[in-house]
Design an enzyme around this catalytic site. Structure first.
Site, PDB file in Angstrom:
ATOM      1  N   ALA A  66       0.845  -1.190   0.000  1.00 58.39           N
ATOM      2  CA  ALA A  66       0.000   0.000   0.000  1.00 58.39           C
ATOM      3  C   ALA A  66       0.881   1.240   0.000  1.00 58.39           C
ATOM      4  O   ALA A  66       2.083   1.175   0.276  1.00 58.39           O
ATOM      5  CB  ALA A  66      -0.917  -0.011   1.220  1.00 58.39           C
ATOM      6  N   GLY A 112      -0.385  -5.225   0.504  1.00 54.97           N
ATOM      7  CA  GLY A 112      -1.528  -5.142  -0.395  1.00 54.97           C
ATOM      8  C   GLY A 112      -1.272  -5.770  -1.746  1.00 54.97           C
ATOM      9  O   GLY A 112      -2.214  -6.215  -2.422  1.00 54.97           O
ATOM     10  N   GLU A 115      -1.917  -9.386  -1.246  1.00 50.55           N
ATOM     11  CA  GLU A 115      -3.361  -9.512  -1.053  1.00 50.55           C
ATOM     12  C   GLU A 115      -4.104  -9.398  -2.387  1.00 50.55           C
ATOM     13  O   GLU A 115      -5.090 -10.101  -2.619  1.00 50.55           O
ATOM     14  CB  GLU A 115      -3.845  -8.469  -0.051  1.00 50.55           C
ATOM     15  N   GLU A 135       3.054  -6.204   7.299  1.00 49.60           N
ATOM     16  CA  GLU A 135       2.323  -5.142   7.995  1.00 49.60           C
ATOM     17  C   GLU A 135       2.702  -4.992   9.463  1.00 49.60           C
ATOM     18  O   GLU A 135       2.667  -3.885  10.018  1.00 49.60           O
ATOM     19  CB  GLU A 135       0.809  -5.390   7.868  1.00 49.60           C
TER      20      GLU A 135
END
Length: 258
Positions: A66, A112, A115, A135
């Site tokens: 992200a 992300g 993901e 994370e």
């Protein structure tokens, strides 16, 4: 449609989506997530498109995570809204789409990015790819479905280890644990993804959509019922008639998505 952060190209029945933020290692900011929703919504609604291959621009990263600068600006309420919006409009949206999506992982797929790859139905990785959910090094946990999809793909014990240590896996390790389907040389990445998708596109489109829905329901309370319903609905299609007729006539079926 033109995008600021994506490149799209349709070749025959395959739509190629490239996340085009190479200078940022293709990090997922809010604008990119919004464009991904638009691009996938259009692809799922377009009868000329049979499936999607998604990759990252350049050689270094599929998606390195992200956009940390955006995350840093969020408060608790903003974080919840961002996560829910991303789940609904991108990650769950891709996973539950009516067409197959293949992630071609060319380099880092972190946070992300991993993901996003896990939301796709099939993953092909370059030999130089590295994947992980780091994370916890930021004091966070995965927020785009990572704890759920990783556990389903590689099992609870290994998911605990990978998330709690924040360690990365090599492509070969990811293959061993079932996180990716294939590992290939960098130059073979897109050709391998194309070969897989082209094979899928020879199958009945409505059957493919029904299979995606049923597989996604695996482990749910209604999983078997979803399978039975999908199986039953396929019997009402012209493609089922064509498929069985072609089998009996010893020829290749000509499916029309009807």
């Amino acid at each position: 449609m033109s995008y600021q952060n994506l490149l799209t190209e349709q070749k025959q029945r395959i739509l190629y989506i490239t996340i085009n933020r190479e200078s940022k290692l293709n990090a997922l900011n809010a604008a990119t997530l919004s464009e991904l929703h638009v691009a996938f919504a259009a692809a799922f609604a377009d009868d000329s498109i049979g499936g999607v291959i998604i990759t990252g621009g350049g050689q270094k990263a599929f998606v390195a995570g992200a956009d940390i600068s955006e995350l840093n600006a969020l408060d608790k309420a903003g974080a919840e809204q961002m996560a829910r919006n991303a789940h609904d409009k991108v990650f769950n949206f891709i996973e539950n789409g009516n067409k197959p999506v293949i992630a071609a992982i060319n380099g880092f797929a972190l946070g992300g990015g991993l993901e996003l790859a896990m939301a796709c139905h099939i993953r092909v990785a370059s030999e130089n790819a590295k994947v992980g959910l780091p994370e916890l090094t930021l004091g966070l946990i995965p927020g785009y479905g990572g704890t759920q999809r990783l556990t389903k793909l590689i099992g609870k014990g290994k998911a605990f280890e990978m998330i709690l240590t924040a360690d990365m896996m090599t492509a070969e390790q990811a293959l061993y644990f079932g996180l990716v389907n294939h590992v290939v040389e960098p130059g073979d990445l897109l050709p391998k993804a194309e070969d897989l998708l082209q094979k899928i596109l020879t199958r009945a489109p409505l059957g493919v959509a029904a299979a995606i829905k049923a597989i996604n329901a695996a482990g749910n309370a209604d999983g078997f019922e979803t399978e039975i319903n999908g199986f039953t609905q396929c019997f009402a299609t012209e493609d089922r008639v064509e498929g069985t007729k072609a089998f009996l006539e010893k020829r290749k079926p000509q499916f029309r998505g009807k």
